[in-house]
Each structure stands twice: as structure tokens, then as C-alpha cells.
Scaffold this motif. Structure first.
Motif, PDB file in Angstrom:
ATOM      1  N   ARG A   1       0.836  -1.194   0.000  1.00 57.29           N
ATOM      2  CA  ARG A   1       0.000   0.000   0.000  1.00 57.29           C
ATOM      3  C   ARG A   1       0.873   1.248   0.000  1.00 57.29           C
ATOM      4  O   ARG A   1       1.919   1.289   0.647  1.00 57.29           O
ATOM      5  CB  ARG A   1      -0.902   0.026   1.249  1.00 57.29           C
ATOM      6  CG  ARG A   1      -2.102  -0.897   1.160  1.00 57.29           C
ATOM      7  CD  ARG A   1      -2.980  -0.778   2.392  1.00 57.29           C
ATOM      8  NE  ARG A   1      -2.305  -1.220   3.593  1.00 57.29           N
ATOM      9  CZ  ARG A   1      -1.743  -0.426   4.488  1.00 57.29           C
ATOM     10  NH1 ARG A   1      -1.804   0.886   4.345  1.00 57.29           N
ATOM     11  NH2 ARG A   1      -1.137  -0.921   5.541  1.00 57.29           N
TER      12      ARG A   1
ATOM     13  N   SER B   1      -1.112  -3.615  10.262  1.00 62.22           N
ATOM     14  CA  SER B   1      -0.834  -4.560   9.176  1.00 62.22           C
ATOM     15  C   SER B   1       0.411  -5.392   9.483  1.00 62.22           C
ATOM     16  O   SER B   1       1.405  -4.864   9.983  1.00 62.22           O
ATOM     17  CB  SER B   1      -0.596  -3.783   7.878  1.00 62.22           C
ATOM     18  OG  SER B   1      -1.638  -2.866   7.678  1.00 62.22           O
TER      19      SER B   1
ATOM     20  N   PHE C   1      -6.391   3.994   7.667  1.00 62.63           N
ATOM     21  CA  PHE C   1      -7.684   3.510   7.150  1.00 62.63           C
ATOM     22  C   PHE C   1      -8.901   4.310   7.612  1.00 62.63           C
ATOM     23  O   PHE C   1     -10.012   4.041   7.158  1.00 62.63           O
ATOM     24  CB  PHE C   1      -7.885   2.043   7.557  1.00 62.63           C
ATOM     25  CG  PHE C   1      -6.753   1.152   7.142  1.00 62.63           C
ATOM     26  CD1 PHE C   1      -6.385   1.064   5.808  1.00 62.63           C
ATOM     27  CD2 PHE C   1      -6.042   0.411   8.074  1.00 62.63           C
ATOM     28  CE1 PHE C   1      -5.334   0.244   5.418  1.00 62.63           C
ATOM     29  CE2 PHE C   1      -4.986  -0.411   7.693  1.00 62.63           C
ATOM     30  CZ  PHE C   1      -4.633  -0.493   6.357  1.00 62.63           C
TER      31      PHE C   1
ATOM     32  N   ASP D   1      -9.097  -9.405   9.088  1.00 66.71           N
ATOM     33  CA  ASP D   1      -8.643  -8.055   8.718  1.00 66.71           C
ATOM     34  C   ASP D   1      -9.662  -6.946   8.977  1.00 66.71           C
ATOM     35  O   ASP D   1      -9.267  -5.848   9.337  1.00 66.71           O
ATOM     36  CB  ASP D   1      -8.245  -8.045   7.239  1.00 66.71           C
ATOM     37  CG  ASP D   1      -7.422  -6.829   6.855  1.00 66.71           C
ATOM     38  OD1 ASP D   1      -6.542  -6.438   7.653  1.00 66.71           O
ATOM     39  OD2 ASP D   1      -7.638  -6.257   5.779  1.00 66.71           O
TER      40      ASP D   1
ATOM     41  N   ARG E   1       2.096 -12.165  -0.709  1.00 68.08           N
ATOM     42  CA  ARG E   1       0.766 -12.455  -0.170  1.00 68.08           C
ATOM     43  C   ARG E   1       0.163 -13.719  -0.754  1.00 68.08           C
ATOM     44  O   ARG E   1       0.495 -14.120  -1.878  1.00 68.08           O
ATOM     45  CB  ARG E   1      -0.183 -11.292  -0.517  1.00 68.08           C
ATOM     46  CG  ARG E   1       0.217  -9.948   0.075  1.00 68.08           C
ATOM     47  CD  ARG E   1      -0.183  -9.855   1.497  1.00 68.08           C
ATOM     48  NE  ARG E   1       0.178  -8.594   2.122  1.00 68.08           N
ATOM     49  CZ  ARG E   1      -0.575  -7.983   3.045  1.00 68.08           C
ATOM     50  NH1 ARG E   1      -1.710  -8.492   3.433  1.00 68.08           N
ATOM     51  NH2 ARG E   1      -0.162  -6.866   3.616  1.00 68.08           N
TER      52      ARG E   1
ATOM     53  N   LYS F   1     -11.801  -3.719  -0.155  1.00 67.18           N
ATOM     54  CA  LYS F   1     -11.082  -3.977   1.083  1.00 67.18           C
ATOM     55  C   LYS F   1     -10.832  -2.685   1.875  1.00 67.18           C
ATOM     56  O   LYS F   1     -11.715  -2.189   2.567  1.00 67.18           O
ATOM     57  CB  LYS F   1      -9.786  -4.714   0.740  1.00 67.18           C
ATOM     58  CG  LYS F   1      -9.137  -5.401   1.909  1.00 67.18           C
ATOM     59  CD  LYS F   1      -7.984  -6.255   1.475  1.00 67.18           C
ATOM     60  CE  LYS F   1      -7.326  -6.984   2.638  1.00 67.18           C
ATOM     61  NZ  LYS F   1      -8.223  -7.803   3.459  1.00 67.18           N
ATOM     62  N   LYS F   2      -9.651  -2.114   1.743  1.00 67.50           N
ATOM     63  CA  LYS F   2      -9.324  -0.948   2.574  1.00 67.50           C
ATOM     64  C   LYS F   2     -10.154   0.271   2.169  1.00 67.50           C
ATOM     65  O   LYS F   2     -10.577   1.052   3.015  1.00 67.50           O
ATOM     66  CB  LYS F   2      -7.838  -0.618   2.454  1.00 67.50           C
ATOM     67  CG  LYS F   2      -6.914  -1.768   2.765  1.00 67.50           C
ATOM     68  CD  LYS F   2      -7.112  -2.280   4.154  1.00 67.50           C
ATOM     69  CE  LYS F   2      -6.053  -3.313   4.507  1.00 67.50           C
ATOM     70  NZ  LYS F   2      -6.254  -3.827   5.865  1.00 67.50           N
TER      71      LYS F   2
ATOM     72  N   ALA G   1       4.056  -3.915   4.947  1.00 68.96           N
ATOM     73  CA  ALA G   1       2.733  -3.838   4.311  1.00 68.96           C
ATOM     74  C   ALA G   1       2.498  -2.495   3.634  1.00 68.96           C
ATOM     75  O   ALA G   1       1.598  -2.354   2.825  1.00 68.96           O
ATOM     76  CB  ALA G   1       1.639  -4.106   5.338  1.00 68.96           C
TER      77      ALA G   1
ATOM     78  N   TYR H   1      -1.773  -3.435  -6.667  1.00 72.92           N
ATOM     79  CA  TYR H   1      -1.564  -4.095  -5.369  1.00 72.92           C
ATOM     80  C   TYR H   1      -2.859  -4.164  -4.555  1.00 72.92           C
ATOM     81  O   TYR H   1      -3.609  -3.177  -4.491  1.00 72.92           O
ATOM     82  CB  TYR H   1      -0.476  -3.360  -4.568  1.00 72.92           C
ATOM     83  CG  TYR H   1      -0.396  -3.906  -3.167  1.00 72.92           C
ATOM     84  CD1 TYR H   1       0.200  -5.145  -2.936  1.00 72.92           C
ATOM     85  CD2 TYR H   1      -0.974  -3.239  -2.089  1.00 72.92           C
ATOM     86  CE1 TYR H   1       0.225  -5.690  -1.664  1.00 72.92           C
ATOM     87  CE2 TYR H   1      -0.942  -3.779  -0.816  1.00 72.92           C
ATOM     88  CZ  TYR H   1      -0.342  -5.002  -0.612  1.00 72.92           C
ATOM     89  OH  TYR H   1      -0.326  -5.548   0.644  1.00 72.92           O
TER      90      TYR H   1
ATOM     91  N   PHE I   1      -6.339 -12.087   2.604  1.00 77.05           N
ATOM     92  CA  PHE I   1      -5.217 -11.564   1.817  1.00 77.05           C
ATOM     93  C   PHE I   1      -4.050 -11.499   2.799  1.00 77.05           C
ATOM     94  O   PHE I   1      -3.785 -10.471   3.407  1.00 77.05           O
ATOM     95  CB  PHE I   1      -5.606 -10.184   1.267  1.00 77.05           C
ATOM     96  CG  PHE I   1      -4.555  -9.512   0.427  1.00 77.05           C
ATOM     97  CD1 PHE I   1      -4.076 -10.098  -0.735  1.00 77.05           C
ATOM     98  CD2 PHE I   1      -4.052  -8.269   0.784  1.00 77.05           C
ATOM     99  CE1 PHE I   1      -3.114  -9.467  -1.516  1.00 77.05           C
ATOM    100  CE2 PHE I   1      -3.093  -7.631   0.005  1.00 77.05           C
ATOM    101  CZ  PHE I   1      -2.630  -8.241  -1.142  1.00 77.05           C
TER     102      PHE I   1
ATOM    103  N   HIS J   1     -10.322  -2.138  11.609  1.00 77.87           N
ATOM    104  CA  HIS J   1      -9.221  -2.960  11.092  1.00 77.87           C
ATOM    105  C   HIS J   1      -8.935  -4.061  12.112  1.00 77.87           C
ATOM    106  O   HIS J   1      -7.968  -3.980  12.872  1.00 77.87           O
ATOM    107  CB  HIS J   1      -7.999  -2.052  10.889  1.00 77.87           C
ATOM    108  CG  HIS J   1      -6.875  -2.702  10.154  1.00 77.87           C
ATOM    109  ND1 HIS J   1      -5.561  -2.331  10.335  1.00 77.87           N
ATOM    110  CD2 HIS J   1      -6.851  -3.676   9.209  1.00 77.87           C
ATOM    111  CE1 HIS J   1      -4.784  -3.049   9.544  1.00 77.87           C
ATOM    112  NE2 HIS J   1      -5.531  -3.875   8.851  1.00 77.87           N
TER     113      HIS J   1
END
Ligand code: OXD
Ligand code: MN
Length: 579
Positions: free
Chosen positions: A66, A245, A442, A272, A362, A202-203, A424, A194, A294, A223
Motif C-alpha cells: 500500500r 498490518s 484507514f 482483517d 501475499r 477492502k481498505k 505492508a 496491489y 489476503f 481494522h
């Protein structure tokens, strides 16, 4: 089909000018066709037949994690993004990044990926639609979400969806932007393939946009891992845990208990992301909106996380791992020697120097394949939470576990947690940073408002979960780990369970309740008493050295920081002064 969806797809098509548009149905046939195309063009590589349905993907070497510095919250008012987020004016963002999207899919296919976050029929479930030009993203979204018809059906009944436009662009870090428009519930991601940047469910959606939805609608997007602990006699409690992470959420969620014979077992619900709401019964209810894992590959072994290895043994994608000539994935910490002829994560013969797998390599694996998956995983109501854990990588100062005095103090503990950074994200690793509730990268809005939201949620809970801080990473003065971690972490969970039941003993310290050495269930673990005492030690002098960093962080948050957290800091300082 919803007309607003068709309209948005038409707009994206007009902007990006793909050669083809394909609406994904999530079927096996579709996945097989995409896989065949990617094998053909070298985006995927076959793995050994003992990994059926698994493929290797090698990313661009500059696109392996990320990119927090290129991630923006584009709220109208910069103050709504707050001091911990990068902010870009929404009009400027649309103009600047709109230019990058213009015509970027020429020669490519535009895939429309409808997906559902959360179990079908859950009141907390939400639909997202990702438009992407990456078939690797499509296959990953198929694992990580409930993708295809199930989402379209849900859309039919309600019409609302979170749109996300993604293009890998030129994969150029200088032309990479991960943008969130919280007022429009919209995501734009350009220039990266990515996971955390490109799998928009996801994020981007399930954390940054969902945190804003949660603020506005009275729930929490966190998270966190989600796990079930079964006690002898069959009682089950559910625990959610926020860790930054690559700090072991996956291995904790999939923990294999060394005390199974005694009836103590852990089951997995998520590794996660957790969405949580206040139930009518005054308890906090939680679910995992994702459908896959993931996970970070390096360090995953039969010892540290056997369930992850089994989960990812079929129908999974491996990204940036090393591989033997016959297609067996390999990474540092896998627990066996590198096979001869190993190819590194970039496909070059490995010369034994430097890592063979990328440190952030991953696996993307379906949750359904996890041997420890809890039957409650798919429950549309979610599960009631009895304990929340906060934790990070702390080599010094922080004991193995401590319990907060109450909810408000627990929010303070979460708000002030810190951890050493990992691979991460693309930034310096192994430096200590404040990472409140593990949400620093996040949270889609102002961190001060986020803390206030946590405090408000607490006021609505008549049966709030207990809040704990754990630290598996304490070292002695020679830099040796004091705690074995992994499966043995169940011993800390037992103490937590017994605290919930009002049975385990604890000593009151300035930072919270710490286990008395004899209150931990350590039978069968070879641990010398001085090591245990060191693990549990709370040194007021060391903690006094912590508080200026907290004060500095609170000042950075500014005047939106709730007064209650300042009071908590002052109260801690005075307990430490007399401690
Ligand atoms: C993740 C992360 O991939 O936190 O889950 O980076
Ligand atoms: Mn994560």
C-alpha cells in the motif's frame, strides 16, 4: 439492473475508452476464461499440481505494498479528513486524476465487478461495484468478496452501491493515486494493481468509506480480526482484535490451540476487517464483511499458522512469493529449506542474497477453505463481542496483556497504541509510530471525530465488551523474544475469558489490570519465573517516558480530540507519578 449503475458504467466507459466492457457474474466459467487469458499473456503462472487451482502472480517491482503517501481523503472540508490523512480538494482530484483516467483503458477490457460486503441477507451488508481494467483484480475480488449475481440481486432490492473506478494505468508510482470522496461514497484508484490499493472492496470501501458510513449511521468499521474462543463445556465467546498490518492478525485468528484436548479451541471468522453495530440487547455485534484472506506469506509455516497453509492450498493466488522450478511456492520462514533452482519473487534465479520472496508477498485465499472457520462466519446477524483487543509490535515497555479500567479508558488505550512499521506499506519499516486502533491509514475522516464516535458507541452499550491490550513482541535486553507467541497466545485468551467470567486474578497498575503471574494458565509451557515477571512488568519510569509522545500525538489531533481523552492522559500521568 439499476439505472444509476448503468449510467455510472456508461460514464466510466466514456472516460476510459476501453475496447470491450464485460459484466462479471462471478461464475467458474468466467474465472476459468480469465485465468486462461492471464496464463497466456504471462500475468499468471501455473503452480505445482499439488496446489490445484492456485496461480502465481508477479507484480511490477515498484507496486508491492500500500502507498499511504499516495492515498487521499477528498472531503469538501480539509478538516473532515483531519491531520492524520492526506487531503486533496475533490474538484482538483477529479480534474487531475480524471485526466489520467481519460482514455486509459484503450486496448483493454473494462470489467464491471458487482460485489457484496457481508453475508447475503445481513442488514449490515453493502454492495460495491468496482470497475477495473485488471483481470488479476477481478480474480482477487472473486476470492475476497461475494461477487457477481448475489450482489446484483441485493442491488435490485435496494439500489444503493459504492462505486469504485480502478485502472492499473501505467503502474507508475509517479502517476498513482488512491482517492476517496467520502461525501459521494466514491473511490478512484489509479496506477497500482496491489491488493490494498486496487481491491477496492477492502481498505478503500470496507474501511475508509465504511468508517464514514459508520460515523453517519452509528456503527463502526474496524481494522480487526474476528475470532471465536470455545471453552471447556462448549461455551463460546467472540473476540475482535485491532492490530496494525502484518502484526499477526491472520495467525491469531487461525490459532491452533495447544490446549484443544482440554476443550479450548479457537475458530476463525475474519482476519482483517470487522463491521460492528450496537444490538437491541445492548451488546456489540460484529461481522466480517470479506469472503477471503489476503495474508502475508513470509513467516507463515506449519508452526506459526498451519490453517493458513491449508486454506491457501487450493483455489488461491500467490503474489510475489518465490517458487521452485516445478512450481512449489516458497518464502522466508516457511519452515523448510529453499529448494534448488529457486526463482525469486521477480522470477530471477535466486542467488541466496537478499529475500527470495518479497517481505510483503501475499496469498489470496477463500475463507470457506479455512479448516478453523466458525459456523457463525456467515450468520447475517454477526456475533456478540465479549472482548476487544488492541495490540502492536512493542519491543519494550508494554506488558504481555493488560485490561483497561472501563470503556472510556479502553478507548484511550486504543487511541494511544503504537507499533513498529512493517513491509505492508511502502515506507521505512521497524520504526515506532502511533497507530490508533490500527486505523491510522484507514480512517476515512478526522481522527478526533473517530475517537468521539467510539466514546458515543460505548454510551449506547449496556453490555460493553471488555477492552484489553496485548503485546506478543516484548524483548529482553539482549533482543530475545520473551513470549513464544502463535498457538501459545491462547493462554492470554484464557486469561481474558476468565476476566470476562470474573474469575482470573489481576493486579491493578497505573496502566490497567495486569495478570498476577499465577493467574495465567502456563501448564505445559516451559517458562522461567523471571521471564514471566519481565513479560508482565509495568515500569512507571518507562511509561512516564511514553506519555510525552502521547501528548504530542493528541496535540496533532487538535481541538477535535474529545476532552475525555485528555482527562485520561492526565489521570494516567498522575497514576504514574505516584506509581
Ligand atoms: C492488509 C494491510 O493488507 O493491512 O490487510 O495492509
Ligand atoms: Mn490489514
Amino acid at each position: 439492473m439499476s439505472s444509476s449503475l448503468q449510467q455510472w458504467v456508461d460514464e466510466c466507459e466514456a472516460l476510459t475508452r476501453p475496447d470491450r466492457v464485460h459484466w462479471c457474474d462471478g461464475s467458474d466459467a468466467e474465472a476459468a476464461r480469465l485465468t486462461a487469458e492471464m496464463l497466456e499473456d504471462g500475468t499468471l503462472h501455473r503452480l505445482h499440481p499439488s496446489f490445484p487451482g492456485c496461480f502465481l502472480h508477479r507484480s511490477a517491482p515498484s507496486d508491492v505494498a500500500r502507498t499511504e503517501n499516495l492515498t487521499f481523503i477528498c472531503s469538501r472540508d480539509p478538516d473532515d479528513a483531519g491531520p492524520t490523512n492526506n487531503w486533496m480538494d475533490p474538484d482538483e482530484a477529479r480534474a487531475r486524476v480524471g485526466e489520467l483516467f481519460r482514455g486509459c483503458m484503450r486496448g483493454r477490457t473494462l470489467y464491471v465487478v458487482p460485489y457484496l460486503m457481508g453475508p447475503p441477507d445481513s442488514p449490515l451488508g453493502r454492495v460495491g461495484v468496482e470497475i477495473t481494467d485488471s483481470p488479476y483484480v477481478v480474480l482477487s475480488m472473486r476470492i475476497m468478496t461475494r461477487m457477481g449475481q448475489v450482489a446484483l440481486d441485493r442491488l435490485e432490492s435496494n439500489g444503493a452501491f459504492v462505486p469504485g473506478l480502478h485502472s492499473v494505468g501505467e503502474l507508475d508510482p509517479d502517476r498513482r493515486f488512491i482517492l476517496h470522496f467520502p461525501e459521494d461514497r466514491l473511490i478512484w484508484s489509479y496506477g497500482s494493481g496491489y491488493g490494498g490499493n486496487a481491491l477496492l472492496g477492502k481498505k478503500c470501501f470496507a474501511l475508509r468509506i465504511a468508517s464514514v458510513l459508520g460515523r453517519d449511521e452509528g456503527w463502526l468499521a474496524e481494522h480487526m480480526l474476528l475470532m471465536e474462543l470455545e471453552a471447556p463445556g462448549g461455551d463460546r465467546i467472540y473476540i475482535a482484535g485491532a492490530f496494525p498490518s502484518a502484526c499477526g492478525k491472520t495467525s491469531l485468528a487461525m490459532l491452533v490451540s495447544p490446549l484443544e484436548a482440554q476443550g479450548l479451541r479457537v475458530r476463525t471468522l475474519g482476519d482483517d476487517i470487522v463491521w460492528m453495530r450496537v444490538g437491541e440487547d445492548g451488546r456489540l455485534w460484529a461481522l466480517n464483511p470479506e469472503a477471503g484472506f489476503f495474508g502475508v506469506a513470509p513467516g507463515t509455516s506449519r508452526k506459526t499458522n498451519p490453517n493458513a497453509l491449508i486454506t491457501a492450498r487450493a483455489n488461491s493466488l500467490y503474489t510475489n512469493v518465490a517458487v521452485s522450478p516445478d512450481g512449489i511456492p516458497w518464502w522466508e520462514g516457511i519452515g523448510f529449506d529453499p529448494p534448488p533452482g529457486l526463482l525469486d519473487w521477480q522470477g530471477r534465479p535466486w542467488d541466496g542474497r537478499g529475500p527470495a520472496a518479497h517481505p510483503n508477498a501475499r496469498f489470496t485465499a477463500p475463507a470457506r477453505q479455512c479448516p478453523s472457520l466458525s459456523p457463525a462466519y456467515d450468520d447475517p446477524r454477526g456475533v456478540p463481542i465479549s472482548a476487544i483487543l488492541f495490540g502492536g509490535r512493542r519491543h519494550q515497555t508494554v506488558p504481555l496483556v493488560y485490561q483497561s479500567f472501563d470503556w472510556e479508558h479502553g478507548v484511550f488505550v486504543g487511541a494511544t497504541m503504537a507499533s513498529r512499521t512493517t513491509a505492508a506499506a511502502t515506507a521505512e519499516t521497524n520504526v515506532l509510530r502511533r497507530d490508533p486502533m490500527a486505523m491510522l491509514p484507514f480512517c476515512g475522516y478526522h481522527m478526533g471525530d473517530y475517537f468521539r464516535h467510539w466514546l458515543d458507541i460505548g454510551r449506547r452499550l449496556t453490555h460493553p465488551p471488555l477492552i484489553f491490550h496485548v503485546n506478543w513482541f516484548r524483548q529482553d535486553s539482549a533482543g530475545r523474544w520473551l513470549w513464544p507467541g502463535y498457538g501459545e497466545n491462547v493462554r492470554v485468551l484464557i486469561w481474558i475469558l476468565e476476566r470476562i467470567r470474573g474469575r482470573a486474578r489481576a493486579a491493578e497498575t497505573p496502566i490497567g489490570w495486569v495478570p498476577t503471574p499465577d493467574s495465567l494458565h502456563l501448564e505445559g509451557l516451559d517458562m522461567a519465573r523471571p521471564v514471566l515477571e519481565e513479560l508482565l512488568r509495568v515500569d512507571p519510569a518507562e511509561w512516564r517516558a511514553e506519555t510525552p509522545g502521547v501528548e504530542e500525538f493528541f496535540r496533532k489531533i487538535g481541538d477535535r480530540l474529545p476532552a475525555a481523552l485528555w482527562s485520561q492522559l492526565r489521570a494516567l500521568e498522575s497514576r504514574l507519578a505516584s506509581g
